[in-house]
Scaffold this active site. Structure first.
Site, short mmCIF file in Angstrom:
data_model
loop_
_atom_site.label_atom_id
_atom_site.label_comp_id
_atom_site.label_asym_id
_atom_site.label_seq_id
_atom_site.Cartn_x
_atom_site.Cartn_y
_atom_site.Cartn_z
N TYR A 182 -0.63 -3.23 4.77
CA TYR A 182 -0.77 -1.67 4.11
C TYR A 182 -1.91 -1.57 3.48
CZ TYR A 182 0.03 2.33 1.13
OH TYR A 182 0.06 3.29 0.47
N GLY A 195 1.12 5.86 1.92
CA GLY A 195 2.24 6.57 1.70
C GLY A 195 3.25 6.82 2.66
#
Length: 512
Positions: free
Chosen positions: A54, A61
């Site tokens: 990530y 998001g």
């Protein structure tokens, strides 16, 4: 101007103020540069792996499920900055933007973000050049960081968007960087995200509000003492032994300040003269309790700020063992709560100051003072409308005391489904601090006039010092009606600059 050295272990409130308000230069320490390089090696190694990480090789998001290939990652980082620089409304003050950028740089230098040393150096170079990105009032929900405000700052680092130069002129950021010999950054994996994901705006505003409130609470103790004196009240309620049996430290400090200001007064203790009073009104007698509770609230807020100043706020973070882990440390709740607490305390301090002012103006409660402290009541209105202005400010303070942090509004397709609204709490606190300064200034204006109208009685030496200083500052004394706004503006400047405290302390010694 001075220099602030920024290392890996956070920063101090004094350094934030020095950079934000004093234009101090920033130098990155050797340990910060080493930590930046070490963390970047970890990010580069993860970026080379096929597994998605990530913020390094994924979207953000609600779009974090998409794996982004190496050929699109630079574009990904540019895009997050451009798309998130979506603020609207009036420009945010220069000191707030400088605090915002400096505190983001503080986290970057922790070595937990994976940002390259050259990006951190560029952030320092922009601040040192006096370049201030244009940041707008609206755009932060106080969770996932102050996203829009920080994005506008990151846009400047890329040489895009608008910024203000040291001359105060707003120009394209690329032109300003070129004029100061600064090369725009080319963001790489994780860097765009790392520049946006912090509580830096709300923290910077908290630090500056605490600095302003520290002076304001001392100022409010002084004006409360002057009002007690002008009303011929008793200072016996300020005795240390009375406050020792309810051991709140802020209360004891405020009472001690008031007692120091009143030392040697020939006005106090006349409450038993022509119209005997067993006790003074609450707004006079309970001044240390109210101001003291606000002081204790400040002490808690200062503790939260100190912890946050030592923190590294980012998502994901780079850990020393080589892991890059997602977390929720960007949530602004700890800062948002104390910002709201301070607005509540400030509103109450303003409220009690206004009640004291009203008492000075009411001939039925002022114990011998002329109506509205007028020269010729009826022909002159005196300070009647000054109190109206004070009341309007207090009313707004009450509205500003409604907590922002009790609200939340979901965003990012319900991925970010609970937010702190800490930026909003900080913005309204700044307004509250401004209003409180004006409220205290109006009490000062009324109380000094009232003391001077007590002919034949000698005020305390500290009070006399205040009267002399405030008159030199352009605040006129008793007399027929005149254009009042300039007097009130001069009183406001006198309080805002700290001159009220400066006038008193040579007589009293340092106030708590």
């Amino acid at each position: 101007m001075g220099t602030v050295a920024l290392g890996t272990s956070g920063t101090t409130a004094a350094d934030v103020i020095a950079v934000a308000r004093g234009n101090a230069r920033i130098e990155l320490t050797a340990d910060a540069l080493a930590a930046l390089a070490a963390a970047r090696e970890i990010v580069d190694a993860l970026a080379a792996k096929p597994e998605p990480v990530y913020g390094v090789s994924t979207g953000f998001g609600a779009l974090a499920t998409r794996h982004i290939g190496p050929d699109l990652r630079a574009q990904l980082q540019r895009n997050i900055v451009r798309s998130h620089a979506a603020g609207m409304g009036p420009r945010v003050e220069r000191e707030v933007v400088r605090a915002l950028m400096f505190l983001r740089l503080k986290t970057v230098c922790s070595g937990h973000t994976g940002v390259r040393p050259e990006v951190a150096q560029t952030m320092a170079d922009v601040l040192n050049a006096g370049i201030t990105p244009v940041v707008h009032e609206y755009g932060s929900l106080g969770c996932s960081g102050d996203l829009a405000p920080l994005s506008h700052c990151a846009l400047t680092l890329m040489g895009e968007g608008d910024a203000e130069g040291p001359d105060g002129e707003v120009r394209p950021a690329g032109e300003l960087l070129a004029a100061h010999g600064i090369t725009p950054v080319e963001l790489r994996e994780k860097e765009g995200l790392a520049l946006l994901n912090g509580t830096d705006g709300m923290l910077g505003m908290l630090v500056m509000a605490l600095a302003d409130l520290e002076t304001l609470y001392k100022s409010a103790d002084i004006t409360a003492a002057l009002t007690l004196e002008a009303l011929l009240g008793t200072d016996k309620v300020l005795a240390p032994e009375l406050h020792a049996i309810r051991p709140h430290p802020g209360q004891a400090a405020s009472a001690a300040n008031m007692l120091a200001v009143l030392a040697g007064s020939g006005l106090t203790g006349h409450h038993q003269d022509d119209a005997p009073r067993v006790q003074d009104a609450y707004s006079v007698r309970c001044a240390p309790q109210v101001a003291g509770a606000g002081r204790d609230t400040m002490a808690h807020a200062r503790l939260v700020a100190e912890r946050e100043l030592a923190a590294a706020v980012d998502n994901p973070v780079v850990l020393p063992d080589g892991r890059v882990e997602s977390n929720g440390n960007f949530h602004g709740a700890p800062v948002a709560y104390v910002l709201d607490f301070l607005a509540i305390a400030a509103a109450d301090l303003g409220s009690i100051a206004e009640r004291r002012t009203d008492r000075l103006l009411d001939k039925n409660r002022s114990h011998g003072l002329p109506p509205f402290l007028a020269d010729d009541a009826g022909v002159d209105s005196g300070l009647m409308i000054a109190q109206y202005t004070q009341a309007a400010l207090v009313s707004e303070m009450k509205r500003l005391a409604v907590p922002a942090s009790a609200d939340s509004i979901p965003s990012s397709a319900m991925q970010e489904d609970h937010v702190s609204m800490g930026w909003s709490a900080a913005r309204k606190l700044r307004t509250a601090v401004d209003n409180l300064t004006r409220i205290v200034a109006i009490e000062l204006y009324a109380a000094t006039r009232a003391v001077e109208l007590r002919e034949g009685l000698t005020p305390a030496p500290a009070t006399q010092a205040v009267i002399e200083a405030v008159r030199k500052a352009g605040v006129e004394g008793p007399g027929p009606d005149r254009f009042l706004a300039p007097d009130l503006a001069a009183a406001d400047a006198f309080v805002r600059s700290g001159e009220l405290v400066t006038a008193v302390e040579p007589v009293t010694g340092p106030l708590a």
